[in-house]
Every structure is written in structure tokens, then in C-alpha cells.
Design an enzyme around this catalytic site. Structure first.
Site, mmCIF file in Angstrom:
data_model
loop_
_atom_site.group_PDB
_atom_site.id
_atom_site.type_symbol
_atom_site.label_atom_id
_atom_site.label_comp_id
_atom_site.label_asym_id
_atom_site.label_seq_id
_atom_site.Cartn_x
_atom_site.Cartn_y
_atom_site.Cartn_z
ATOM 1 N N HIS A 1 0.799 -1.233 0.000
ATOM 2 C CA HIS A 1 0.000 0.000 0.000
ATOM 3 C C HIS A 1 0.832 1.284 0.000
ATOM 4 O O HIS A 1 0.540 2.234 0.738
ATOM 5 C CB HIS A 1 -0.948 0.005 1.211
ATOM 6 C CG HIS A 1 -2.004 -1.063 1.166
ATOM 7 N ND1 HIS A 1 -2.499 -1.587 0.002
ATOM 8 C CD2 HIS A 1 -2.675 -1.703 2.172
ATOM 9 C CE1 HIS A 1 -3.418 -2.503 0.273
ATOM 10 N NE2 HIS A 1 -3.544 -2.606 1.584
ATOM 11 N N HIS B 1 -9.557 2.153 0.672
ATOM 12 C CA HIS B 1 -9.494 1.033 1.608
ATOM 13 C C HIS B 1 -10.583 1.108 2.677
ATOM 14 O O HIS B 1 -10.315 0.871 3.865
ATOM 15 C CB HIS B 1 -8.104 0.983 2.243
ATOM 16 C CG HIS B 1 -7.640 -0.389 2.609
ATOM 17 N ND1 HIS B 1 -8.404 -1.252 3.365
ATOM 18 C CD2 HIS B 1 -6.496 -1.048 2.317
ATOM 19 C CE1 HIS B 1 -7.735 -2.373 3.531
ATOM 20 N NE2 HIS B 1 -6.579 -2.285 2.903
ATOM 21 N N TYR C 1 -13.483 -0.043 5.045
ATOM 22 C CA TYR C 1 -13.885 -1.308 5.675
ATOM 23 C C TYR C 1 -15.390 -1.208 5.941
ATOM 24 O O TYR C 1 -15.820 -0.389 6.755
ATOM 25 C CB TYR C 1 -13.174 -1.480 7.019
ATOM 26 C CG TYR C 1 -11.733 -1.918 6.953
ATOM 27 C CD1 TYR C 1 -10.743 -1.068 6.463
ATOM 28 C CD2 TYR C 1 -11.349 -3.170 7.436
ATOM 29 C CE1 TYR C 1 -9.408 -1.466 6.443
ATOM 30 C CE2 TYR C 1 -10.019 -3.569 7.422
ATOM 31 C CZ TYR C 1 -9.054 -2.713 6.925
ATOM 32 O OH TYR C 1 -7.737 -3.103 6.918
ATOM 33 N N ASP D 1 -8.453 -12.823 1.113
ATOM 34 C CA ASP D 1 -7.548 -11.687 0.966
ATOM 35 C C ASP D 1 -6.947 -11.828 -0.430
ATOM 36 O O ASP D 1 -5.741 -12.012 -0.581
ATOM 37 C CB ASP D 1 -6.471 -11.717 2.068
ATOM 38 C CG ASP D 1 -5.676 -10.421 2.133
ATOM 39 O OD1 ASP D 1 -5.888 -9.558 1.266
ATOM 40 O OD2 ASP D 1 -4.847 -10.291 3.049
ATOM 41 N N GLN E 1 -9.854 -6.385 -4.805
ATOM 42 C CA GLN E 1 -9.305 -7.147 -3.678
ATOM 43 C C GLN E 1 -10.427 -7.333 -2.672
ATOM 44 O O GLN E 1 -10.960 -6.358 -2.129
ATOM 45 C CB GLN E 1 -8.137 -6.383 -3.039
ATOM 46 C CG GLN E 1 -7.431 -7.128 -1.918
ATOM 47 C CD GLN E 1 -6.389 -8.123 -2.438
ATOM 48 O OE1 GLN E 1 -6.055 -8.138 -3.630
ATOM 49 N NE2 GLN E 1 -5.865 -8.959 -1.562
ATOM 50 N N GLU F 1 -11.614 -3.507 -2.575
ATOM 51 C CA GLU F 1 -10.676 -2.506 -3.086
ATOM 52 C C GLU F 1 -10.529 -2.717 -4.585
ATOM 53 O O GLU F 1 -9.861 -3.654 -5.017
ATOM 54 C CB GLU F 1 -9.323 -2.679 -2.396
ATOM 55 C CG GLU F 1 -9.363 -2.561 -0.896
ATOM 56 C CD GLU F 1 -8.248 -3.368 -0.237
ATOM 57 O OE1 GLU F 1 -7.077 -3.027 -0.418
ATOM 58 O OE2 GLU F 1 -8.554 -4.355 0.457
HETATM 59 C C1 BGC Z 1 -4.476 -6.503 2.016
HETATM 60 C C2 BGC Z 1 -4.348 -7.217 3.319
HETATM 61 C C3 BGC Z 1 -3.908 -6.235 4.357
HETATM 62 C C4 BGC Z 1 -4.946 -5.148 4.438
HETATM 63 C C5 BGC Z 1 -4.611 -4.084 5.443
HETATM 64 C C6 BGC Z 1 -5.491 -5.447 2.172
HETATM 65 O O1 BGC Z 1 -5.618 -4.734 0.980
HETATM 66 O O2 BGC Z 1 -4.778 -7.358 0.957
HETATM 67 O O3 BGC Z 1 -3.437 -8.292 3.213
HETATM 68 O O4 BGC Z 1 -3.749 -6.833 5.600
HETATM 69 O O5 BGC Z 1 -5.085 -4.558 3.170
HETATM 70 O O6 BGC Z 1 -3.335 -3.721 5.354
#
Ligand code: BGC
Length: 369
Positions: A125, A196, A198, A268, A305, A333
């Protein structure tokens, strides 16, 4: 100008000002004393998105349940300081490169570039100080949208080229949060931008998301190794726990002994979208039975993702002090494939001077009875 010309203009302005609004306040200060702003967009139906200039974070997203009651469906913090802690990347803009780059290195035009290793041997990231940890310059667009811009300097986090990035968040009256990403560079580079957030459609902090039903418009996904780096294979989802082409509860097969589920500690993985043309196409649909909330994700990106919050472990106390336990949210994502710069067979993530990177993702909310 004649009076005839003035009338339509007056009507348009009235509609815009009564339907949507945006306001902002100070959210906090960075450790170096810079002011962080929180912008709130609100549409005609009362749906609200609050976005921080730090990381472009979607701090809250309030959408109605089937009775019309608004609930905040994204994990995050009330207090800005929460966002300075080691990240689960709640709600943030991710860049320059979403997800992992193996061994934190790639070669472009014969030059080897080295990145910060913040995930074992890999870069995740964007590295040490990715786009989730920088201050973006805000501009409110007619109260309907928030534009955020950031100039990532040549060499920042090891990536080549001065990269000029614009992200526009728009809240539409159809209860959609639309995210437009645009970027240009002055040197050949690679990038993969995403958000990102949640999600927990029952409301943030309301337990796990295992009963949510999910549909993913993907025939294939990219299996990973133990470092969660794609092996290069594009594998069919047929007959596996990765087949979400028909709706399945997220928790239905998450405990399976499928090798890939075990490696991910759940889901994941990067799902390759079945696309039709270049425009927005439906990637995913998630529903939550108790609230009746439905979220559809549309995107111009080639993949998504799907991450089930496997690394959340109950140590994070979020809004209102709520404990965010394992799998208390999921992420969708939209992105290019992880580690693309090291996989010439994957769709290219290169951007050259003179080209414009442009991607759009829409999170659309409704309810079902
Ligand atoms: C990743 C995870 C990671 C999460 C938070 C996701 O996009 O695929 O493996 O733990 O982000 O960092």
C-alpha cells in the site's frame, strides 16, 4: 443577458443548493502541526459522507436501512489521532501502489527501483508513508463533491516521476459515493490507486460480517504464495470457495481447508472482474439481511481485492470505543492486480508522460425488503 436566459440558471442553482451540501471543520493536527480538515458531503436524502484531508480517508458513511434509519457503515475513529496509529488503512486512499510489490522492488525501462519493506520482504500500500498518510489539498466543488489533490515528488517512497494525483469524491442523490482518480506523471512510473474502506452494512462495530451475502462478478482470481504475492496463475473460481458468481454468505466457506483460504487467513485475494467494455461495470453486490442494506460496487478497474478483515484482532477501539474484532468488516478494493510491475502478463500499471490515468469506482447503496 435577457430575462429569458436568467430563469433556467436560477432554477439550476436552487436545485443544487437545496439538494446537496458540504461543510468542513478542523479534524485535528498532524504531528508537525498542520491542520487536518474534515469535509462532510450530504445529499437530498440525508446520506452523509465525511472525508478527511489526511489520507483522503472516508471517516464515516451514513446510509439508510430499510426503515430509513441512517447508520454509519464504515470502520474508523472519532478522533483524528486514531488515524496516526499503525494502519489497518481504514477508509484511506491507497497509493502509489495498492497492495503488494514483491521484494519491494521492480524494474522499469531497465532501471531497478527499490521501495520500503513494510510487509515482511514486500512493500504494501505505497510503503512507509503512502497516500493514506499524506495531507491532500481540498477544494469543495459546488457543495456536491470534494476534490483532493496531491503531488507525489519524484523518488517519493522510491517511485519514479513527479506524480500529480486528483481524487474526487461525489455523493449523488442516488445514494452513490463515486470516487474518480486522475493522475499524470513527468517520467515513466507505475501506479495502482484504490480506496481502503472497511464496510459493515449492519453498522460499524456491530459484530462480524460473516452473514453478509456477497456476489462477485469474477470467473477467476489470482492465487497467492505465503507472502500474499500472486503466483502469476489466473485460476478459475469454479468449484472453490472463491466462487461468488451466485450470492453466498461470506462466512459460508471461509473456514474451508482450501489452500488459498488458509494462506489468506480467510479471503484476501484479487478477483479478476468479468468486464464488458471500458466503462463502469458491476463488480460486487453485498447485502445484509437484518438492516436490509445493499451495496453495489461498480468500477472501471480490472479487478477487486476482497479482504475479510482477517488481521483485525480486537485490539483496535474505533468510533465510540467499539472493539473492531476479526472479520468485523470487509473491503472491496477496486484495483489492478497486486505486484503487476513484476508480472508482464498482468494488465499494465505503467503510466507515461503525456498519458492520463483515470479510474472511477462507485459504491451504490439501496435497501431490500
Ligand atoms: C491486504 C491485506 C492487508 C490489508 C490491510 C489489504 O488490501 O490485501 O493483506 O492486511 O489490506 O493492510
Amino acid at each position: 443577458m435577457t430575462t429569458r436566459n436568467l430563469i433556467p440558471l436560477t432554477i439550476v442553482l436552487t436545485v443544487m443548493t437545496t439538494n446537496c451540501s458540504s461543510n468542513h471543520r478542523e479534524f485535528g493536527k498532524t504531528p508537525s502541526g498542520e491542520s487536518v480538515e474534515l469535509y462532510t458531503l450530504k445529499n437530498a436524502k440525508g446520506v452523509e459522507a465525511a472525508i478527511s484531508t489526511y489520507g483522503g480517508v472516508v471517516v464515516s458513511l451514513k446510509v439508510p436501512d430499510r426503515t430509513g434509519a441512517l447508520g454509519d457503515i464504515v470502520l474508523g475513529f472519532d478522533d483524528f489521532k486514531g488515524y496516526l496509529l499503525p494502519p489497518p488503512y481504514f477508509g484511506a486512499i491507497i497509493g502509489r501502489y495498492g497492495n503488494r510489490i514483491a521484494h519491494a522492488a521492480f524494474t522499469l525501462d531497465g532501471v531497478e527501483y527499490h521501495l520500503f519493506k513494510n510487509d515482511g520482504d514486500n512493500s504494501l500500500h505505497g510503503g512507509k508513508r503512502g497516500f493514506d498518510k499524506v495531507l491532500w489539498t481540498p477544494k469543495s466543488l459546488n457543495g456536491l463533491a470534494l476534490q483532493l489533490t496531491y503531488l507525489s515528488k519524484d523518488g517519493e517512497e522510491g517511485y519514479p516521476g513527479n506524480l500529480s494525483v486528483t481524487v474526487v469524491y461525489t455523493l449523488t442523490d442516488n445514494n452513490e459515493l463515486k470516487i474518480d482518480y486522475t493522475a499524470t506523471t513527468d517520467k515513466d512510473t507505475v501506479l495502482n490507486l484504490t480506496n481502503h474502506s472497511y464496510f459493515n452494512l449492519a453498522g460499524e462495530g456491530q459484530g462480524d460480517i460473516l452473514a453478509h451475502e456477497l456476489t462477485l462478478n469474477a470467473d477467476r482470481y489470482t492465487p497467492v504464495d505465503k507472502g500474499l504475492i500472486p503466483t502469476g496463475e489466473l485460476r478459475s473460481v469454479e468449484g472453490t470457495p472463491f466462487d461468488f458468481r451466485q450470492p453466498h454468505a461470506i462466512g459460508e466457506r471461509i473456514g474451508s481447508n482450501d489452500e488459498q483460504i488458509v494462506l489468506g487467513g480467510g479471503y484476501d485475494h484479487n478477483f479478476i472482474l468479468n468486464r464488458t467494455g471500458d466503462g463502469l461495470s458491476l463488480a460486487a453486490r453485498a447485502t445484509e439481511a437484518k438492516s436490509g442494506r445493499v451495496m453495489e460496487v461498480l468500477t472501471t478497474q480490472p479487478a477487486v481485492q476482497f479482504y475479510t478483515g482477517n488481521f483485525l484482532d480486537g485490539t483496535i477501539h474505533g468510533k465510540g470505543g467499539k472493539v473492531y474484532g476479526r472479520r468485523s468488516a470487509f473491503c472491496l478494493e477496486t484495483q489492478h492486480y497486486p505486484d503487476s510491475p513484476n508480472h508482464p502478463s498482468f494488465p499494465s500499471t505503467e503510466l507515461k508522460p503525456g498519458e492520463t490515468y483515470h479510474q472511477t469506482t462507485v459504491y451504490r447503496f439501496s435497501t431490500a425488503s
